[in-house]
Design a protein around this motif. Structure first.
Motif: not given
Length: 237
Positions: A51-53, A56, A225-231, A235
């Motif tokens: 994903h985008a996160g 990045r 920031e990536c964890q906020l976008q993790e499906p 996790c």
């Protein structure tokens, strides 16, 4: 006598200037050496664009490595070229160049990468990759590098890494345990040393250890920031 004193003062003045110049030159060289802690080394980073996160996060790591003057090849920065010649040709060319120059191929694992590798290992020989596969570039990279692992030729040429807050090393397929595995950012110092190669000197090792501090801070922010976008459900427990 006066002329003799003037001559001595002139020599002392010139000696002082020369000493100051040498000190300044040494400081500049040391500063340049710190900036170029990985100069002359090359790496190819392979990853799954979950994903985008996560992309990045990959970009954050790649940018940090380029600041150390490591020559980094990553699909994220070369999509125009990849589209022009095709993913398979691009990955083959990058892998060949990196290995010929004594560099390192880094497999940066995520949940998506683990899933794609597992699927690849289960595919029947000769089966084509799905054309509408959003991970087709990563699947193409697997076709380039997995034969080395299956043939036992990955040692000394490949490294595996994952972000500890996103994936556990225990979740990696057993095939990839034949090469060093690094969890980032906690193992950044040893990861950077592995990229530097066996010829790294004491000063270079010290420099890389210092650089690992600010790189680790950058990665921690990108990981959050990536964890906020993790499906949901992706996790590690």
């Amino acid at each position: 006598v006066l002329a003799d004193l003037r001559a001595r003062w002139a020599l002392a003045w010139m000696g002082g200037l020369l000493s100051a110049f040498c000190i300044l030159l040494l400081l500049l060289l040391k500063k340049e050496n710190l900036k170029g802690a990985l100069r002359g080394r090359r790496a190819l980073i392979l990853y799954s664009p979950d994903h985008a996160g996560f992309e990045r996060l990959v970009s954050t790591l790649a940018c940090a490595l380029t600041r150390l003057q490591l020559a980094v090849s990553v699909e994220l920065w070369s999509r125009a070229e990849l589209c022009a010649i095709g993913p398979m040709q691009w990955f083959h060319a990058q892998r060949l160049r990196v290995l010929q120059e004594g560099g390192t191929v880094v497999l940066l694992f995520s949940r998506g990468a683990v899933a794609r590798c597992t699927e690849w290992l289960l595919w029947k020989q000769g089966q084509m990759l799905p054309r509408d596969d959003p991970y087709s570039a990563f699947s193409a990279s697997l076709n380039c590098i997995l034969p080395d692992f299956l043939a036992g030729k990955a040692g000394g040429r490949y490294l595996v890494a994952c972000f500890e807050d996103l994936l556990r090393p225990a979740d990696l397929p057993e095939l990839f345990h034949s090469v060093p595995i690094f969890t980032l950012p906690s193992q950044l110092p040893t990861f950077l040393l592995a990229l530097a190669g066996t010829a790294a000197g004491r000063e270079q090792k010290s420099s890389l250890k210092k650089h690992s501090l600010w790189i680790g801070d950058s990665l921690q922010r990108a990981i959050r920031e990536c964890q906020l976008q993790e499906p949901a459900g992706h996790c590690p427990a």
